[in-house]
Design a protein around this motif. Structure first.
Motif, PDB file in Angstrom:
ATOM      1  N   UNK A 576       0.886  -1.342   0.007  1.00  0.00           N
ATOM      2  CA  UNK A 576       0.084   0.002   0.051  1.00  0.00           C
ATOM      3  C   UNK A 576       0.890   1.144  -0.026  1.00  0.00           C
ATOM      4  N   UNK A 577       1.900   1.271   0.886  1.00  0.00           N
ATOM      5  CA  UNK A 577       2.662   2.295   1.037  1.00  0.00           C
ATOM      6  C   UNK A 577       3.539   2.457  -0.401  1.00  0.00           C
ATOM      7  N   UNK A 578       4.112   1.650  -1.098  1.00  0.00           N
ATOM      8  CA  UNK A 578       4.781   1.492  -2.212  1.00  0.00           C
ATOM      9  C   UNK A 578       3.941   2.066  -3.357  1.00  0.00           C
ATOM     10  N   UNK A 579       2.487   1.621  -3.341  1.00  0.00           N
ATOM     11  CA  UNK A 579       1.770   2.179  -4.271  1.00  0.00           C
ATOM     12  C   UNK A 579       1.366   3.547  -4.268  1.00  0.00           C
ATOM     13  N   UNK A 580       1.296   4.019  -3.091  1.00  0.00           N
ATOM     14  CA  UNK A 580       1.108   5.404  -2.774  1.00  0.00           C
ATOM     15  C   UNK A 580       2.336   6.516  -3.180  1.00  0.00           C
ATOM     16  N   UNK A 581       3.400   5.894  -2.981  1.00  0.00           N
ATOM     17  CA  UNK A 581       4.708   6.323  -3.250  1.00  0.00           C
ATOM     18  C   UNK A 581       4.710   6.470  -4.835  1.00  0.00           C
ATOM     19  N   UNK A 582       4.568   5.268  -5.452  1.00  0.00           N
ATOM     20  CA  UNK A 582       4.702   5.481  -6.777  1.00  0.00           C
ATOM     21  C   UNK A 582       3.704   6.462  -7.584  1.00  0.00           C
ATOM     22  N   UNK A 583       2.486   6.446  -7.372  1.00  0.00           N
ATOM     23  CA  UNK A 583       1.476   7.364  -7.711  1.00  0.00           C
ATOM     24  C   UNK A 583       1.998   8.529  -7.296  1.00  0.00           C
ATOM     25  N   UNK A 584       2.315   8.845  -6.178  1.00  0.00           N
ATOM     26  CA  UNK A 584       2.693  10.268  -5.890  1.00  0.00           C
ATOM     27  C   UNK A 584       3.908  10.939  -6.767  1.00  0.00           C
ATOM     28  N   UNK A 585       4.907   9.844  -7.143  1.00  0.00           N
ATOM     29  CA  UNK A 585       6.116  10.340  -7.907  1.00  0.00           C
ATOM     30  C   UNK A 585       5.647  10.526  -9.536  1.00  0.00           C
ATOM     31  N   UNK A 586       4.723   9.588  -9.766  1.00  0.00           N
ATOM     32  CA  UNK A 586       4.123   9.690 -11.318  1.00  0.00           C
ATOM     33  C   UNK A 586       3.383  10.943 -11.362  1.00  0.00           C
ATOM     34  N   UNK A 587       2.614  11.285 -10.325  1.00  0.00           N
ATOM     35  CA  UNK A 587       1.588  12.608 -10.524  1.00  0.00           C
ATOM     36  C   UNK A 587       2.533  13.725 -10.373  1.00  0.00           C
ATOM     37  N   UNK A 588       3.369  13.794  -9.662  1.00  0.00           N
ATOM     38  CA  UNK A 588       4.182  15.010  -9.373  1.00  0.00           C
ATOM     39  C   UNK A 588       5.573  15.292 -10.324  1.00  0.00           C
ATOM     40  N   UNK A 589       5.995  14.317 -10.575  1.00  0.00           N
ATOM     41  CA  UNK A 589       7.259  14.251 -11.324  1.00  0.00           C
ATOM     42  C   UNK A 589       7.326  14.031 -12.804  1.00  0.00           C
ATOM     43  N   UNK A 590       6.672  12.813 -12.907  1.00  0.00           N
ATOM     44  CA  UNK A 590       7.193  12.268 -14.169  1.00  0.00           C
ATOM     45  C   UNK A 590       5.964  12.502 -15.315  1.00  0.00           C
ATOM     46  N   UNK A 591       4.816  12.250 -14.977  1.00  0.00           N
ATOM     47  CA  UNK A 591       3.684  12.464 -15.929  1.00  0.00           C
ATOM     48  C   UNK A 591       3.539  13.880 -16.254  1.00  0.00           C
ATOM     49  N   UNK A 592       3.660  14.793 -15.561  1.00  0.00           N
ATOM     50  CA  UNK A 592       3.309  16.179 -15.945  1.00  0.00           C
ATOM     51  C   UNK A 592       4.295  16.711 -16.854  1.00  0.00           C
ATOM     52  N   UNK A 593       5.628  16.053 -16.893  1.00  0.00           N
ATOM     53  CA  UNK A 593       6.754  16.389 -17.921  1.00  0.00           C
ATOM     54  C   UNK A 593       6.618  15.875 -19.197  1.00  0.00           C
ATOM     55  N   UNK A 594       5.548  14.998 -19.377  1.00  0.00           N
ATOM     56  CA  UNK A 594       5.366  14.441 -20.633  1.00  0.00           C
ATOM     57  C   UNK A 594       4.335  15.014 -21.220  1.00  0.00           C
ATOM     58  N   UNK A 595       4.304  14.810 -22.885  1.00  0.00           N
ATOM     59  CA  UNK A 595       3.196  15.309 -23.478  1.00  0.00           C
ATOM     60  C   UNK A 595       2.259  14.404 -23.910  1.00  0.00           C
ATOM     61  N   UNK A 596       0.971  14.373 -22.844  1.00  0.00           N
ATOM     62  CA  UNK A 596       0.125  13.399 -22.862  1.00  0.00           C
ATOM     63  C   UNK A 596      -1.142  13.965 -22.763  1.00  0.00           C
ATOM     64  N   UNK A 597      -2.368  13.426 -23.478  1.00  0.00           N
ATOM     65  CA  UNK A 597      -3.581  13.927 -23.825  1.00  0.00           C
ATOM     66  C   UNK A 597      -4.076  14.000 -22.278  1.00  0.00           C
TER      67      UNK A 597
END
Length: 846
Positions: A576-597
């Motif tokens: 559960x903690x790992x899933x929250x951490x992965x989602x947090x990193x994706x939402x805050x750092x990885x995905x916003x820097x990608x050109x996604x619809x």
């Protein structure tokens, strides 16, 4: 020959695979002399298959001969076994020449670690022996089976129907197989001899571990019994004993041999530790140079004031003393990653951390506790120097008594100082009371230790004094290490490259607080384990907890224990903690820097979150020991539950997947569904949370969003049409009205030019000329404010032009009527009931 060769293979298999001495020599002799049993008769080879089988068996025999002639790892296995045997014999000789019950408990703990280490080496050696000898055992069994088949073929040819060429071919194959058997015999004999020697070494290791465990248990039983003469009855000089060497020399020799063996068997771990230490020192040196020469003042973070001050002090200590910080963290890494290392190595590590610990403690610690850290460190060092007096019982006990009394006097002085100089110390209220309770408890334990030493309970005296001083110093060491690690982490986060990260800018303070809590909790658990071990409580606690956790409860084919349940819970929490951490990193750092619809980032983050949760759940099931059959039963029961009572849950779950893949709504959208309007906050797998415009959070099942009519105001863009109905008084010029309204619309910055705003003359109303104003804005969130501003400006513009905005009114026209008509229209009063009116009143009304 064949039978003896098969028995030889079985003997090798039993020695290699099964632990312990399995077959004695007399048992083997009896087996060889026993009458041969009648196994199942082998089948003769069909006549047509003889050439093909002969070719295959000849190649197999050549392969076996080549395998037998290839040098194997017998020599290296023998050397490793000799090293293990020498170590076991050395400790066995110590037990024979010196009573284990007379050794200090720390020495016995070290011997127990040494025996456990030998046992691990032996198990590793046993596995290597099995791996090396298994091909020979397999080849021997295969040769026996093939030879039996060829012998059955020749035996079946009693009538002479087998051609001479095929008969000769069969005899040649048997000759090849016999040579392969002869080639396999020497290496198998060598492995058998190694197995027999290993049995003796294993028995020696088991006996040694049992002896040390019995000695430790005896010391634990003697904690509350007198185990030595009173101190005044001890002789001034030690009594010489023939055949005994110095306890210091013997202990030092065993410890150094253990350390060498441990280092030689943990080469990979040592290399990893050295690499970490080599990387850590340049990092600390660079941070020190960077902030002292280029950055000037230390950066601050958004955490509490007291924690901020403590971190600043620790950061300054790391920057000004990088070598001390490196040494302290390196020593803590040895204690953390090598818990089974020799005790002498742990003692050297803790001695090496004495000075760095004192240098890196934050100044606030000395403000709160005064000179207590110096006193605890000095007493710890003095207590461990008592090993130099172990050859003389009187000198050893006098020295231990002196250290105990000194620790008691120092503690009492610190208590007196804290009472008379309370204003100088930072301890007030409950904190001061708690420290005083702990200190007075320590004084009482030291007094009991001194009395026990005087009257002959040496085990209790060593346990109390050593436990107090060791646990006190370990607390300081852990506190300094946690402070240094947090300071290092804080300095690393403050680097220009990392400080630009969005999650560090927004959540840096909360992340530091979380790391601080985790490290503090880990340090507290480590200190409790260390303290329990020093006070002789860890073994009974471990035994009790292990018995409770390993006790199995069986229900049909399912067996489970508390340990399995605990592992499952821990694994699920980690997932559960790992899933929250992965989602947090994706939402805050990885995905916003990608050109996604639009909306893809939320779907990717959510699906990744649930994928990590699913993998963690499966890992938790595998960790607890669930088998495939048990999981199939579980999923079958779940399927039945879905069929009867979980249709809505599954419907909402599948609807959540559809919402994430098709993305008809996204977090932040403004939606209308029957009965609810608001902003979408979160889209989960089962339900979606909508925040209404009144501020309430509404949980809407995902199935409802797909089955009901859904209006999404912001699905494609943030456009919003503003529509205003306007009525002006009759007599106004419609073109002038349209022009003035158009001028107001074009002048407002919140009104979009594309599509253009428009004004339409709609109808002749009852009391006004009706117009419809339609404009678009890109600011959906502020469209109500824009509409209000437009109304205000339109009213002002029309008022300036003298154009009135009428309000509904009705004209009443009155006219005169004749007296007769007015009399006829006038209401007449109703006569009351005659029975209800008195006689006197009835005449007047008439």
């Amino acid at each position: 020959m064949t039978r003896r060769f098969a028995l030889l293979a079985c003997l090798l298999l039993s020695i290699v695979v099964l632990p312990g001495p399995v077959l004695a020599a007399q048992d083997i002799a009896k087996a060889l002399a026993a009458p041969e049993a009648k196994p199942e008769a082998p089948q003769a080879i069909p006549l047509a298959d003889i050439p093909t089988r002969a070719d295959a068996d000849e190649r197999f025999a050549e392969t076996v001969i080549a395998q037998a002639n290839t040098p194997g790892p017998v020599a290296s296995l023998a050397q490793r076994l000799d090293a293990i045997g020498r170590s076991a014999r050395q400790k066995t000789q110590l037990a024979a020449t010196q009573d284990l019950d007379t050794l200090p408990v720390l020495r016995l703990e070290s011997l127990d670690r040494h025996w456990s280490f030998d046992d691990r080496l032996f198990e590793r050696w046993r596995a290597d022996l099995k791996e090396a000898s298994t091909p020979f055992v397999t080849s021997a069994a295969e040769i026996a089976a093939r030879r039996a088949a060829w012998e059955a073929t020749l035996k079946a040819d009693d009538d002479g129907h087998l051609p001479d060429a095929l008969s000769g071919l069969a005899k040649q194959v048997l000759d090849y197989l016999a040579r392969a058997e002869a080639a396999l015999s020497p290496p198998m004999q060598e492995y058998i001899q190694l197995g027999r020697r290993a049995n003796a070494v294993e028995a020696q290791i088991d006996a040694g571990r049992a002896g040390v465990a019995a000695a430790i248990a005896d010391i634990d039983r003697r904690l509350f019994h007198v185990d030595a003469p009173p101190i005044w009855r001890l002789p001034a000089a030690p009594t010489a004993t023939d055949g005994r060497v110095s306890a210091i020399e013997t202990g030092w020799q065993i410890e150094t041999d253990f350390a060498r063996q441990y280092s030689a068997s943990n080469v990979d771990n040592q290399r990893l530790m050295n690499l970490m230490q080599l990387l850590l020192l340049p990092l600390l040196a660079w941070l020190s140079y960077y902030y002292r020469k280029q950055r000037g003042p230390l950066p601050t973070s958004s955490i509490g004031a007291s924690a901020q001050d403590s971190l600043l002090e620790a950061s300054e200590g790391v920057l000004h003393r990088p070598v001390s910080a490196w040494l302290l963290l390196s020593m803590m890494a040895v204690l953390l990653f090598e818990p089974d290392a020799p005790l002498i190595l742990h003692q050297i590590v803790m001695f090496a951390a004495l000075v760095p610990t004192l240098r890196l403690l934050p100044p606030r610690v000395f403000e709160l506790f005064g000179p207590w850290p110096y006193a605890a460190t000095g007493l710890y060092l003095l207590e461990h120097l008592g090993v130099l007096f172990m050859d003389n019982p009187l000198a050893y006990r006098l020295y231990s008594l002196s250290v105990t009394l000194l620790a008691m006097v120092v503690t009492l002085w610190l208590l007196w100082r804290s009472r008379h100089k309370a204003s100088d110390l930072g301890l007030q209220g409950k904190a001061r009371s708690s420290i005083h309770v702990v200190a007075w408890t320590g004084v009482a334990m030291l007094a009991i230790s001194a009395l026990a030493n005087i009257f002959g309970n040496v085990s209790l005296a060593e346990m109390l004094t050593g436990g107090l001083l060791d646990s006190g110093y370990m607390a300081l060491m852990l506190y300094a290490a946690v402070a240094v690690f947090l300071a290092l982490l804080r300095l690393t986060f403050a680097q220009p490259g990392l400080s630009k990260l969005r999650m560090l800018r927004q959540d840096g303070g909360s992340m530091m607080r979380t790391f601080g809590r985790i490290l503090s909790l880990a340090a507290l658990v480590g200190w409790l384990v260390f303290t329990a071990d020093r006070f002789r409580l860890l073994r009974p606690i471990y035994t009790t907890v292990d018995a409770a956790l390993t006790h199995e409860f069986t229900v049909g084919a399912l067996s489970i224990s508390l340990g399995h349940v605990l592992l499952f819970v821990i694994a699920v929490v980690i997932a559960f903690l790992s899933a929250k951490l992965v989602r947090f990193v994706l939402q805050e750092e990885v995905l916003p820097k990608m050109s996604l619809p639009r909306g893809v980032d939320n779907s990717v983050a959510s699906l990744t979150y649930y994928a990590v949760l699913l993998l963690g759940f499966l890992a938790a099931l595998s960790v607890t020991g669930f088998e495939v059959g048990q999981l199939a039963f579980l999923f079958g029961a779940l399927g039945v539950g879905i069929g009867f009572g979980l249709q809505n849950v599954v419907n909402n779950f599948v609807s959540g997947l559809i919402l994430m893949f098709e993305r008809p709504i996204q977090p932040g959208d403004v939606v209308d569904i029957p009965g609810t309007s608001g902003n979408v906050r979160e889209i989960g797998m089962r339900a979606t949370i909508i925040k209404t415009f009144d501020g309430a959070d509404v949980v809407v099942p995902n199935g409802t969003l797909l089955s009901e009519n859904l209006v999404n105001w912001t699905l494609r863009d943030m456009f919003r049409r503003i529509e205003i109905d306007l009525g002006v008084a009759y007599g106004a010029d419609p073109n002038e009205v349209i022009d003035r309204v158009q001028e107001v619309l074009r002048a407002h910055p919140g009104v979009s030019d594309h599509p253009e705003p428009s004004v339409f003359f709609m109808a002749f109303g009852a009391s006004s000329l009706d117009f419809s104003i339609r404009a678009w804005t890109r600011d959906y969130e502020g469209w109500l404010g824009i509409r209000s501003q437009l109304l205000t400006r339109i009213y002002a513009s029309l008022a300036d032009a003298g154009i009135e905005i009428p309000f509904p009114q009705r004209d009443l026209h009155l006219r005169s009527v004749s007296e007769d008509v007015r009399s006829a229209l006038a209401p007449r009063p109703a006569l009351p009931d005659a029975h209800a009116i008195p006689d006197g009143d009835r005449g007047s009304q008439g």
